[in-house]
Design a protein around this motif. Structure first.
Motif, PDB file in Angstrom:
ATOM      1  N   VAL A 202       0.833  -1.206   0.000  1.00 26.75           N
ATOM      2  CA  VAL A 202       0.000   0.000   0.000  1.00 26.75           C
ATOM      3  C   VAL A 202       0.864   1.251   0.000  1.00 26.75           C
ATOM      4  N   ARG A 203       1.927   1.241   0.818  1.00 28.69           N
ATOM      5  CA  ARG A 203       2.811   2.403   0.887  1.00 28.69           C
ATOM      6  C   ARG A 203       3.561   2.620  -0.414  1.00 28.69           C
ATOM      7  N   LEU A 204       4.041   1.521  -1.017  1.00 26.89           N
ATOM      8  CA  LEU A 204       4.769   1.644  -2.280  1.00 26.89           C
ATOM      9  C   LEU A 204       3.846   2.142  -3.386  1.00 26.89           C
ATOM     10  N   GLY A 205       2.629   1.585  -3.448  1.00 25.37           N
ATOM     11  CA  GLY A 205       1.685   2.029  -4.465  1.00 25.37           C
ATOM     12  C   GLY A 205       1.347   3.505  -4.327  1.00 25.37           C
ATOM     13  N   ALA A 206       1.124   3.958  -3.083  1.00 25.17           N
ATOM     14  CA  ALA A 206       0.801   5.364  -2.855  1.00 25.17           C
ATOM     15  C   ALA A 206       1.958   6.267  -3.261  1.00 25.17           C
ATOM     16  N   ARG A 207       3.191   5.833  -2.974  1.00 21.10           N
ATOM     17  CA  ARG A 207       4.356   6.645  -3.333  1.00 21.10           C
ATOM     18  C   ARG A 207       4.498   6.747  -4.850  1.00 21.10           C
ATOM     19  N   LEU A 208       4.308   5.628  -5.548  1.00 24.25           N
ATOM     20  CA  LEU A 208       4.430   5.644  -7.000  1.00 24.25           C
ATOM     21  C   LEU A 208       3.371   6.534  -7.636  1.00 24.25           C
ATOM     22  N   ARG A 209       2.122   6.427  -7.148  1.00 22.08           N
ATOM     23  CA  ARG A 209       1.048   7.235  -7.733  1.00 22.08           C
ATOM     24  C   ARG A 209       1.257   8.712  -7.431  1.00 22.08           C
ATOM     25  N   ARG A 210       1.780   9.014  -6.249  1.00 22.83           N
ATOM     26  CA  ARG A 210       2.044  10.404  -5.896  1.00 22.83           C
ATOM     27  C   ARG A 210       3.132  10.994  -6.792  1.00 22.83           C
ATOM     28  N   ARG A 211       4.109  10.172  -7.176  1.00 25.14           N
ATOM     29  CA  ARG A 211       5.192  10.627  -8.045  1.00 25.14           C
ATOM     30  C   ARG A 211       4.856  10.514  -9.532  1.00 25.14           C
ATOM     31  N   GLY A 212       3.662   9.967  -9.845  1.00 25.34           N
ATOM     32  CA  GLY A 212       3.281   9.820 -11.243  1.00 25.34           C
ATOM     33  C   GLY A 212       4.124   8.802 -11.965  1.00 25.34           C
ATOM     34  N   GLN A 213       4.455   7.664 -11.284  1.00 27.09           N
ATOM     35  CA  GLN A 213       5.307   6.642 -11.865  1.00 27.09           C
ATOM     36  C   GLN A 213       4.639   5.281 -11.774  1.00 27.09           C
ATOM     37  N   ALA A 214       5.170   4.333 -12.522  1.00 33.22           N
ATOM     38  CA  ALA A 214       4.728   2.946 -12.471  1.00 33.22           C
ATOM     39  C   ALA A 214       5.956   2.050 -12.493  1.00 33.22           C
ATOM     40  N   ALA A 215       5.860   0.901 -11.830  1.00 33.73           N
ATOM     41  CA  ALA A 215       6.995  -0.028 -11.730  1.00 33.73           C
ATOM     42  C   ALA A 215       6.872  -1.123 -12.766  1.00 33.73           C
ATOM     43  N   ARG A 216       7.999  -1.487 -13.341  1.00 34.39           N
ATOM     44  CA  ARG A 216       8.034  -2.622 -14.263  1.00 34.39           C
ATOM     45  C   ARG A 216       8.419  -3.913 -13.552  1.00 34.39           C
ATOM     46  N   ALA A 217       9.012  -3.789 -12.361  1.00 39.47           N
ATOM     47  CA  ALA A 217       9.456  -4.984 -11.636  1.00 39.47           C
ATOM     48  C   ALA A 217       9.455  -4.687 -10.140  1.00 39.47           C
ATOM     49  N   LEU A 218       9.452  -5.757  -9.344  1.00 40.14           N
ATOM     50  CA  LEU A 218       9.549  -5.653  -7.892  1.00 40.14           C
ATOM     51  C   LEU A 218      10.739  -6.472  -7.412  1.00 40.14           C
ATOM     52  N   THR A 219      11.479  -5.914  -6.467  1.00 37.15           N
ATOM     53  CA  THR A 219      12.529  -6.653  -5.773  1.00 37.15           C
ATOM     54  C   THR A 219      12.112  -6.816  -4.323  1.00 37.15           C
TER      55      THR A 219
END
Length: 320
Positions: A202-219
């Protein structure tokens, strides 16, 4: 240039910043190496390539506390082979190979010291009596291709002769976003760990949406009692910053760890290879449940009271 193994990502990014101060053409080779084109830098700084290599090493030691291995040569093969060569003593040093020295220097290397030759290929070549790069250069390219494969054999034969036209292509380290949690006591895999993982999602998703970004992979990294850790990376089916997609892949990574009685001290979740959210295609979904969760992600309640105002029940039970 090659850094020590297991270099923290933040330190590696600082290394790349130092390299950018010497040359405008820097190609990141994660997780711990980089290529630098010094052609323009030599004119700008008014010095030799060997001197710039020494300056780089001193800066790394004094500013970051990290020693590095610097290889300087006329091609990618020569420089990469130099950084892996035993001629640079550990933990670091500078080795310069001039254009007129390159062929003879490469010829003296063991065959597995040539950049691009893997352990299996080296074993095959040694079985046929090819123990050095000089012997490899003397073998007709067609024979090398029959031994280790068409494209691999052609590249190996060319590089053994010093033929390597590859340019240094400017490439920055892909952006990433990291969230982490620590446990107050050693914790076994179970409901508390899964709730903590969901909270990170939830925290990672909120941070990405706030920055206007999307992830291609997760580590995904698990830290255990005693200081050991386990890490694995997987790519998403398509770039995303939605909790649904991140949660599904994070749970798959957790399952892949195959924990039984491991005592955990912390979890780290990192979104890798980030891109602008505007570049992600919007898929039409007929799943009402998913659409409802996506609507909850962008609800005005979060804008007014913060991202923790609404979220999965398991996260709030854990917090209480």
């Amino acid at each position: 240039m090659r850094c020590p193994d297991r270099l923290p990502e933040q330190t590696y990014r600082q290394v790349l910043e130092e390299l950018a101060g010497l040359s405008a053409v820097v190609q990141a080779l994660p997780p711990a190496a980089a290529l630098v084109n010094l052609t323009g830098a030599l004119c700008y700084h008014g010095t030799t390539a060997h001197r710039l290599g020494q300056v780089l090493r001193i800066r790394m030691l004094s500013r970051l506390g990290t020693d590095v291995r610097v290889g300087i040569g006329p091609s990618v093969t020569a420089t990469a082979s130099a950084t892996a060569s035993a001629q640079i003593p550990l933990p670091g040093g500078v080795l310069t190979i001039t254009p007129d020295q390159a062929a003879d220097w490469l010829a003296r290397l063991p065959v597995d010291g040539l950049h691009g030759i893997g352990p299996r290929q080296a074993a095959v070549l040694r079985d046929y009596g090819i123990h050095s790069v000089g012997l490899l250069a003397a073998v007709p390219p067609a024979n090398v291709q029959r031994l280790i494969g068409g494209r691999a054999g052609r590249l190996a034969a060319d590089r053994a002769r010093g033929i390597d036209p590859r340019p240094v292509v400017p490439r920055a380290l892909p952006a990433s976003a990291t969230v982490r949690c620590s446990f107050d006591r050693h914790t076994l895999d179970g409901a508390p760990v899964r709730a903590a993982l969901l909270d990170l999602v939830v925290r990672l998703g909120a941070r990405l949406r706030r920055r206007g970004q999307a992830a291609r992979a997760l580590t995904f990294t698990l830290r255990f009692a005693g200081g050991t850790s386990w890490e694995k990376t997987r790519r998403l089916a398509e770039p995303s910053a939605h909790d649904d997609d991140l949660r599904q892949l994070a749970n798959q990574l957790m399952d892949a760890a195959g924990l039984q009685r491991g005592r955990l001290t912390g979890i780290v979740l990192r979104g890798e290879d980030l891109i602008d959210a505007d570049r992600v295609a919007q898929q039409i979904s007929l799943d009402d449940t998913r659409e409802a969760r996506l609507l909850a992600e962008r609800t005005v309640v979060r804008d007014k009271f913060g991202p923790a105002a609404i979220g999965p029940a398991a996260v709030f039970r854990r917090a209480s």
